[in-house]
Design a protein around this motif. Sequence first.
Motif, mmCIF file in Angstrom:
data_model
loop_
_atom_site.group_PDB
_atom_site.id
_atom_site.type_symbol
_atom_site.label_atom_id
_atom_site.label_comp_id
_atom_site.label_asym_id
_atom_site.label_seq_id
_atom_site.Cartn_x
_atom_site.Cartn_y
_atom_site.Cartn_z
ATOM 1 N N ASP A 383 0.822 -1.208 0.000
ATOM 2 C CA ASP A 383 0.000 0.000 0.000
ATOM 3 C C ASP A 383 0.855 1.255 0.000
ATOM 4 N N GLY A 384 2.067 1.143 -0.600
ATOM 5 C CA GLY A 384 2.965 2.289 -0.671
ATOM 6 C C GLY A 384 2.634 3.214 -1.826
ATOM 7 N N PRO A 385 3.607 4.028 -2.244
ATOM 8 C CA PRO A 385 3.346 4.983 -3.328
ATOM 9 C C PRO A 385 3.197 4.317 -4.691
ATOM 10 N N GLY A 386 3.818 3.173 -4.892
ATOM 11 C CA GLY A 386 3.697 2.455 -6.149
ATOM 12 C C GLY A 386 4.372 3.169 -7.312
ATOM 13 N N LEU A 433 -4.541 -2.151 -3.255
ATOM 14 C CA LEU A 433 -4.154 -1.608 -1.956
ATOM 15 C C LEU A 433 -3.645 -0.181 -2.080
ATOM 16 N N GLY A 434 -3.370 0.242 -3.309
ATOM 17 C CA GLY A 434 -2.896 1.593 -3.546
ATOM 18 C C GLY A 434 -1.450 1.674 -3.982
ATOM 19 N N GLY A 435 -0.671 0.638 -3.730
ATOM 20 C CA GLY A 435 0.742 0.660 -4.049
ATOM 21 C C GLY A 435 1.062 -0.147 -5.307
ATOM 22 N N LEU A 436 2.245 -0.780 -5.282
ATOM 23 C CA LEU A 436 2.727 -1.529 -6.434
ATOM 24 C C LEU A 436 2.294 -2.989 -6.344
#
Length: 444
Positions: A383-386, A433-436
Amino acid sequence: MIARSLRWRLIATGAIAIAAALFAAWFFMTLLFEHHLERRLADELQRDGLKVIAGLSLTPGGALVAQDMPADDRFATPASGLYWQASTARTVLRSRSLWDQALPTSSTASKEQWSERLGAGPFEPRLVLLERRIVLDAGSDPVLVQIGQNADALTSAGREFGRELAYFLVILWLALSGAAWVQVALGLRPLGAIRRAVDRLRQSPTERLAAEGPAEVQPLIDAINALADAREDDLERARRRAADLAHGLKTPLAALAAQSRRARADGAVQAADGLDRAIAAVRGAVESELARTRVAAVRRDAGLSCPARVTAEQVVAVLERTEAGEGLAFDVDLPDTLRLPLAAEDLTELLGAAAENAVRYARRRVRIGGGGGATAVLMVEDDGPGLDEKDAQAALARGARLDESGGQGLGLAIVRDVAEATGGTLALARSDLGGLAIRISWPG
């Protein structure tokens, strides 16, 4: 494609050679058959000629008379194609089949033996003539005895024989071409085995070709095995050199780190930051080369597989104890039946690098999932910046370096290398999840 195929070139060459040999056989066999017919015809005409001679006699006045001539009905049928004629300077006797015609006289007929020649007949363009001069009584004129038969019968018989022989030889050509195909297939089978063995060798550096093979390909087998040994030795030597380099740089890097700490303690914060950045760059380069050296040992083997869930739980158990991972929630959503087509140590290397990358950039959660079927899939999400779509496409472009793409580090480079080395493919996307989302797939 066919021109470059050794199999088809051999088959085509064999078929052409067989066709040429059979054509030559057809030509000479037809010729021999015609000569045989000519000899048989000459024998039959000679027998009829002897019967004609036996029935000839001279009257007291020297006139030539004929009695008891050959009984073949064709001699009595006009223009039947079979004729006899006996002639002297004063008298000409001939078969009824000649009707009102006569056979061409000859100036070359011999008294010692029968002679044969081909000429125009009274009713046909080609006539086989058997002729001989005989003397019935001492002092009498020689008698020219001639027996003729239409030559078209020979031509027709030869043509029919040649046609039937051609049908047979075409069937024989098909059979022999099929046999040549089987022979080529059996002859090239060892090369197919070598190709499969080389494919296994490409997938696994420890594989070797069978030590024993046909004498013709044994030098090739020995050369390939020698090349594989040299390649494995070079690979092992490169690993040792990389490991020696890494260990050799540890001490200088530790000394530089100590100097950075002293400089920072003395208030030279800017200089210390510069040293730390340089040290981090060197360490990153060393770790990258060490990772690539480890990846070089990874290999795809169709006979290997390992349970994905067990390996994922082992990797998570290690990451949960790290400083970056102890504050994160890990979710392993893998079916117990999922087995991935690579060795357990290779999956640990791949999954460890992907999960470490996710841990590095995750805020609160890391998820490991996947599934099987026609394609085996493993996914690691955070759920990181991706990465945005542009950076993800640039990262996956041929020749791109993933450790320089969008802030993602060495982990993705290792994941790509291990995936490709084990026959898989890597894809990057935005996770729900929002990330990569790192997606690795292998053909079923």
